[in-house]
Write a protein that holds these residues in place. Structure first.
Motif, PDB file in Angstrom:
ATOM      1  N   VAL A  81       0.884  -1.173   0.000  1.00  0.00           N
ATOM      2  CA  VAL A  81       0.000   0.000   0.000  1.00  0.00           C
ATOM      3  C   VAL A  81       0.919   1.218   0.000  1.00  0.00           C
ATOM      4  CG1 VAL A  81      -1.749   1.311   1.258  1.00  0.00           C
ATOM      5  CG2 VAL A  81      -1.846  -1.197   1.234  1.00  0.00           C
ATOM      6  N   ARG A  82       0.830   2.015  -1.080  1.00  0.00           N
ATOM      7  CA  ARG A  82       1.698   3.184  -1.230  1.00  0.00           C
ATOM      8  C   ARG A  82       0.928   4.447  -0.869  1.00  0.00           C
ATOM      9  NH1 ARG A  82       2.614  -0.465  -5.165  1.00  0.00           N
ATOM     10  NH2 ARG A  82       4.778  -1.157  -5.429  1.00  0.00           N
ATOM     11  N   HIS A  83       1.371   5.120   0.192  1.00  0.00           N
ATOM     12  CA  HIS A  83       0.815   6.418   0.575  1.00  0.00           C
ATOM     13  C   HIS A  83       1.669   7.455  -0.156  1.00  0.00           C
ATOM     14  CE1 HIS A  83      -1.593   4.659   3.870  1.00  0.00           C
ATOM     15  NE2 HIS A  83      -0.616   3.771   3.897  1.00  0.00           N
ATOM     16  N   VAL A  84       1.054   8.157  -1.091  1.00  0.00           N
ATOM     17  CA  VAL A  84       1.801   9.052  -1.983  1.00  0.00           C
ATOM     18  C   VAL A  84       1.605  10.508  -1.565  1.00  0.00           C
ATOM     19  CG1 VAL A  84       2.223   9.704  -4.378  1.00  0.00           C
ATOM     20  CG2 VAL A  84       1.408   7.388  -3.851  1.00  0.00           C
ATOM     21  N   PHE A  85       2.731  11.205  -1.393  1.00  0.00           N
ATOM     22  CA  PHE A  85       2.720  12.622  -1.034  1.00  0.00           C
ATOM     23  C   PHE A  85       3.320  13.420  -2.172  1.00  0.00           C
ATOM     24  CE2 PHE A  85       2.337  10.315   2.846  1.00  0.00           C
ATOM     25  CZ  PHE A  85       1.508  11.092   3.633  1.00  0.00           C
ATOM     26  N   GLN A  86       3.056  14.720  -2.173  1.00  0.00           N
ATOM     27  CA  GLN A  86       3.580  15.611  -3.210  1.00  0.00           C
ATOM     28  C   GLN A  86       4.165  16.849  -2.568  1.00  0.00           C
ATOM     29  OE1 GLN A  86      -0.280  16.384  -5.048  1.00  0.00           O
ATOM     30  NE2 GLN A  86      -0.116  18.463  -4.291  1.00  0.00           N
ATOM     31  N   ALA A  87       5.251  17.329  -3.166  1.00  0.00           N
ATOM     32  CA  ALA A  87       5.867  18.568  -2.684  1.00  0.00           C
ATOM     33  C   ALA A  87       6.810  19.094  -3.762  1.00  0.00           C
ATOM     34  CB  ALA A  87       6.648  18.321  -1.394  1.00  0.00           C
ATOM     35  N   PRO A  88       6.985  20.414  -3.808  1.00  0.00           N
ATOM     36  CA  PRO A  88       7.981  20.963  -4.730  1.00  0.00           C
ATOM     37  C   PRO A  88       9.389  20.659  -4.218  1.00  0.00           C
ATOM     38  CG  PRO A  88       7.026  22.718  -3.394  1.00  0.00           C
ATOM     39  CD  PRO A  88       6.288  21.461  -3.045  1.00  0.00           C
ATOM     40  N   LEU A  89      10.306  20.440  -5.139  1.00  0.00           N
ATOM     41  CA  LEU A  89      11.721  20.284  -4.789  1.00  0.00           C
ATOM     42  C   LEU A  89      12.329  21.683  -4.870  1.00  0.00           C
ATOM     43  CD1 LEU A  89      14.107  18.384  -4.162  1.00  0.00           C
ATOM     44  CD2 LEU A  89      14.485  18.247  -6.637  1.00  0.00           C
ATOM     45  N   LEU A  90      12.716  22.220  -3.719  1.00  0.00           N
ATOM     46  CA  LEU A  90      13.126  23.632  -3.637  1.00  0.00           C
ATOM     47  C   LEU A  90      14.638  23.837  -3.631  1.00  0.00           C
ATOM     48  CD1 LEU A  90      10.473  24.647  -0.940  1.00  0.00           C
ATOM     49  CD2 LEU A  90      10.330  24.971  -3.419  1.00  0.00           C
ATOM     50  N   VAL A  91      15.401  22.788  -3.914  1.00  0.00           N
ATOM     51  CA  VAL A  91      16.860  22.905  -3.991  1.00  0.00           C
ATOM     52  C   VAL A  91      17.330  22.333  -5.324  1.00  0.00           C
ATOM     53  CG1 VAL A  91      17.160  22.753  -1.477  1.00  0.00           C
ATOM     54  CG2 VAL A  91      17.299  20.667  -2.865  1.00  0.00           C
ATOM     55  N   GLU A  92      18.573  22.656  -5.684  1.00  0.00           N
ATOM     56  CA  GLU A  92      19.154  22.097  -6.906  1.00  0.00           C
ATOM     57  C   GLU A  92      19.558  20.646  -6.653  1.00  0.00           C
ATOM     58  OE1 GLU A  92      19.156  23.696  -9.847  1.00  0.00           O
ATOM     59  OE2 GLU A  92      18.084  25.235  -8.718  1.00  0.00           O
ATOM     60  N   LEU A  93      19.618  19.865  -7.720  1.00  0.00           N
ATOM     61  CA  LEU A  93      19.978  18.453  -7.633  1.00  0.00           C
ATOM     62  C   LEU A  93      21.316  18.247  -6.923  1.00  0.00           C
ATOM     63  CD1 LEU A  93      18.462  15.968  -8.553  1.00  0.00           C
ATOM     64  CD2 LEU A  93      19.772  16.004 -10.676  1.00  0.00           C
ATOM     65  N   ASN A  94      22.291  19.152  -7.195  1.00  0.00           N
ATOM     66  CA  ASN A  94      23.628  18.984  -6.599  1.00  0.00           C
ATOM     67  C   ASN A  94      23.658  19.267  -5.097  1.00  0.00           C
ATOM     68  OD1 ASN A  94      23.550  21.761  -6.499  1.00  0.00           O
ATOM     69  ND2 ASN A  94      25.129  22.071  -8.049  1.00  0.00           N
ATOM     70  N   GLN A  95      22.549  19.731  -4.526  1.00  0.00           N
ATOM     71  CA  GLN A  95      22.465  19.955  -3.079  1.00  0.00           C
ATOM     72  C   GLN A  95      21.922  18.725  -2.351  1.00  0.00           C
ATOM     73  OE1 GLN A  95      20.476  24.080  -3.801  1.00  0.00           O
ATOM     74  NE2 GLN A  95      21.324  24.148  -1.742  1.00  0.00           N
ATOM     75  N   LEU A  96      21.499  17.730  -3.119  1.00  0.00           N
ATOM     76  CA  LEU A  96      20.986  16.494  -2.532  1.00  0.00           C
ATOM     77  C   LEU A  96      22.108  15.472  -2.434  1.00  0.00           C
ATOM     78  CD1 LEU A  96      17.688  16.230  -4.597  1.00  0.00           C
ATOM     79  CD2 LEU A  96      17.959  17.155  -2.286  1.00  0.00           C
ATOM     80  N   VAL A  97      22.017  14.597  -1.450  1.00  0.00           N
ATOM     81  CA  VAL A  97      23.010  13.539  -1.269  1.00  0.00           C
ATOM     82  C   VAL A  97      22.297  12.202  -1.407  1.00  0.00           C
ATOM     83  CG1 VAL A  97      24.686  12.517   0.306  1.00  0.00           C
ATOM     84  CG2 VAL A  97      24.329  15.000   0.314  1.00  0.00           C
TER      85      VAL A  97
END
Length: 147
Positions: A81-97
């Motif tokens: 059972v997948r509980h799906v949420f939504q949100a904007p990604l507010l940072v650049e890809l290179n700021q994610l690890v």
């Protein structure tokens, strides 16, 4: 006796007209090995889906979900059972690890319709997980994001 389905919390993270996806590890004993999917994971005992999705996203990519995160829907079958949420990604890809998975990338709506996306790390085009593709197609149909 039938087994109870596993509950997971996953997030549609969008930036302009693209969606952040994870290329799952190519390990045979996981669901959709080597496929593109949405970030997220198992809901721990006593945890609510909204708390789980925030914890999972922080663990997997080091991103604190914005307060604007909201539930998009629930997709269930016999095993998950997948509980799906939504949100904007507010940072650049290179700021994610990337702490979990083989690769990550911003996938275009065309790639989602085609059901596949190129991975720089894998060096090849890899398929989207069918359920994740369906969720994103439903999301795009609703026109919630400004793409």
């Amino acid at each position: 006796m039938s087994q109870q389905p596993v509950h997971v919390a996953i997030a549609i993270l969008y930036q302009k007209d693209k969606f952040l996806m994870q290329l799952r590890d190519n390990i045979p004993n996981i669901l959709y090995p080597g496929y593109w999917g949405l970030f997220g994971g198992h809901i721990e005992l006593g945890e609510t889906p909204d708390v789980a999705v925030k914890r999972e996203i922080l663990e997997e990519i080091g991103y604190n979900l914005p307060p604007t995160v909201s539930e998009f829907g629930c997709y269930g079958d016999d095993s998950v059972v997948r509980h799906v949420f939504q949100a904007p990604l507010l940072v650049e890809l290179n700021q994610l690890v990337l702490n979990e998975g083989w690769d990550m990338g911003l996938v275009t709506s065309d790639e989602i319709h085609q059901g596949q996306c190129y991975s720089q790390i894998a060096g090849e085009v890899r398929p989207l997980g069918p359920v994740h593709q369906r969720i994103l197609l439903d999301f795009m149909k609703k026109g919630i994001f400004n793409g």
